[in-house]
Scaffold this motif. Structure first.
Motif, PDB file in Angstrom:
ATOM      1  N   SER A   1      -1.091  10.477  -0.660  1.00  0.00           N
ATOM      2  CA  SER A   1      -0.932  10.003   0.712  1.00  0.00           C
ATOM      3  C   SER A   1      -1.607   8.645   0.874  1.00  0.00           C
ATOM      4  CB  SER A   1      -1.561  11.004   1.682  1.00  0.00           C
ATOM      5  OG  SER A   1      -1.579  10.457   2.988  1.00  0.00           O
ATOM      6  N   SER A   2      -0.985   7.766   1.628  1.00  0.00           N
ATOM      7  CA  SER A   2      -1.604   6.464   1.898  1.00  0.00           C
ATOM      8  C   SER A   2      -2.547   6.531   3.093  1.00  0.00           C
ATOM      9  CB  SER A   2      -0.520   5.405   2.159  1.00  0.00           C
ATOM     10  OG  SER A   2       0.182   5.712   3.351  1.00  0.00           O
ATOM     11  N   GLU A   3      -2.619   7.677   3.732  1.00  0.00           N
ATOM     12  CA  GLU A   3      -3.458   7.857   4.919  1.00  0.00           C
ATOM     13  C   GLU A   3      -4.826   8.423   4.552  1.00  0.00           C
ATOM     14  OE1 GLU A   3      -2.359   6.791   7.878  1.00  0.00           O
ATOM     15  OE2 GLU A   3      -0.543   6.205   6.825  1.00  0.00           O
TER      16      GLU A   3
ATOM     17  N   GLY B   1      -6.139   2.333  -1.565  1.00  0.00           N
ATOM     18  CA  GLY B   1      -5.215   1.205  -1.577  1.00  0.00           C
ATOM     19  C   GLY B   1      -5.274   0.394  -2.858  1.00  0.00           C
TER      20      GLY B   1
ATOM     21  N   ALA C   1       0.984   4.061  -3.038  1.00  0.00           N
ATOM     22  CA  ALA C   1       0.632   5.462  -2.795  1.00  0.00           C
ATOM     23  C   ALA C   1       1.805   6.361  -3.142  1.00  0.00           C
ATOM     24  CB  ALA C   1       0.209   5.666  -1.345  1.00  0.00           C
ATOM     25  N   ASP C   2       3.004   5.957  -2.757  1.00  0.00           N
ATOM     26  CA  ASP C   2       4.191   6.744  -3.065  1.00  0.00           C
ATOM     27  C   ASP C   2       4.393   6.857  -4.570  1.00  0.00           C
ATOM     28  OD1 ASP C   2       6.681   8.106  -2.217  1.00  0.00           O
ATOM     29  OD2 ASP C   2       7.654   6.363  -3.139  1.00  0.00           O
TER      30      ASP C   2
ATOM     31  N   ARG D   1       0.812  -1.220   0.000  1.00  0.00           N
ATOM     32  CA  ARG D   1       0.000   0.000   0.000  1.00  0.00           C
ATOM     33  C   ARG D   1       0.849   1.275   0.000  1.00  0.00           C
ATOM     34  NH1 ARG D   1      -5.313   1.469   1.691  1.00  0.00           N
ATOM     35  NH2 ARG D   1      -5.373   3.623   2.406  1.00  0.00           N
ATOM     36  N   ASP D   2       1.830   1.353   0.900  1.00  0.00           N
ATOM     37  CA  ASP D   2       2.657   2.558   0.980  1.00  0.00           C
ATOM     38  C   ASP D   2       3.443   2.787  -0.306  1.00  0.00           C
ATOM     39  OD1 ASP D   2       1.758   3.125   3.523  1.00  0.00           O
ATOM     40  OD2 ASP D   2       3.473   2.202   4.524  1.00  0.00           O
TER      41      ASP D   2
ATOM     42  N   PHE E   1      -7.057   7.725  -0.440  1.00  0.00           N
ATOM     43  CA  PHE E   1      -6.434   6.635  -1.187  1.00  0.00           C
ATOM     44  C   PHE E   1      -7.023   5.324  -0.702  1.00  0.00           C
ATOM     45  CE2 PHE E   1      -2.760   3.654  -1.780  1.00  0.00           C
ATOM     46  CZ  PHE E   1      -2.838   3.610  -3.156  1.00  0.00           C
TER      47      PHE E   1
ATOM     48  N   THR F   1      -5.211   0.728  -7.283  1.00  0.00           N
ATOM     49  CA  THR F   1      -5.178   1.451  -8.551  1.00  0.00           C
ATOM     50  C   THR F   1      -5.451   0.443  -9.656  1.00  0.00           C
ATOM     51  OG1 THR F   1      -2.816   1.153  -8.973  1.00  0.00           O
ATOM     52  CG2 THR F   1      -3.459   3.132  -7.766  1.00  0.00           C
TER      53      THR F   1
END
Length: 120
Positions: free
Chosen positions: A49-51, A57, A43-44, A39-40, A55, A59
């Motif tokens: 942001s993954s928070e 989680g 998002a990166d 996930r992180d 997002f 795509t």
């Protein structure tokens, strides 16, 4: 990732390509693939942001045959009303990709990967 891989590979019996280290897990299917990413890291890569609720989680990835097709698909998406989230650029994994959000906010990655045979 381990739990997700176990679900798709072991629970659903989907075929999985060999995985390199902590990289993505690819499940090639008839006409489409499922790919799981941390996930992180996802998002990166999308530069979001993954928070929070911005997002989900997930795509949707659309792999194309060359660099030029990435630019074309992103332009077509924008013309159709998508919001460009990340302009196409060289990727640290050796390809070329960008992201757009569809009118419902779902993220799409458009990518060209020089080592991924999208026909197999």
């Amino acid at each position: 990732m381990a739990q997700a891989i176990a679900f798709y590979r072991d629970g659903l019996g989907l075929p999985m390509r060999e995985r390199e280290g902590d990289g993505p897990a690819f499940f090639p299917l008839d006409g489409t693939w499922i790919a799981l990413y941390p996930r992180d890291a996802l998002a990166d890569d999308a530069t979001v942001s993954s928070e929070g609720d911005g997002f989900a989680g997930v795509t949707i990835a659309h792999n194309v045959e060359n660099r030029e097709a990435v630019d074309t698909v992103l332009r077509e998406a924008a013309d159709a009303g998508a919001r460009i989230v990340k302009r196409a650029q060289e990727a640290d994994w050796g390809g070329y990709s960008g992201y757009f959000a569809d009118p419902d906010g779902h993220l799409w990655e458009v990518a060209w990967n020089p080592v991924l045979d999208i026909d197999s």
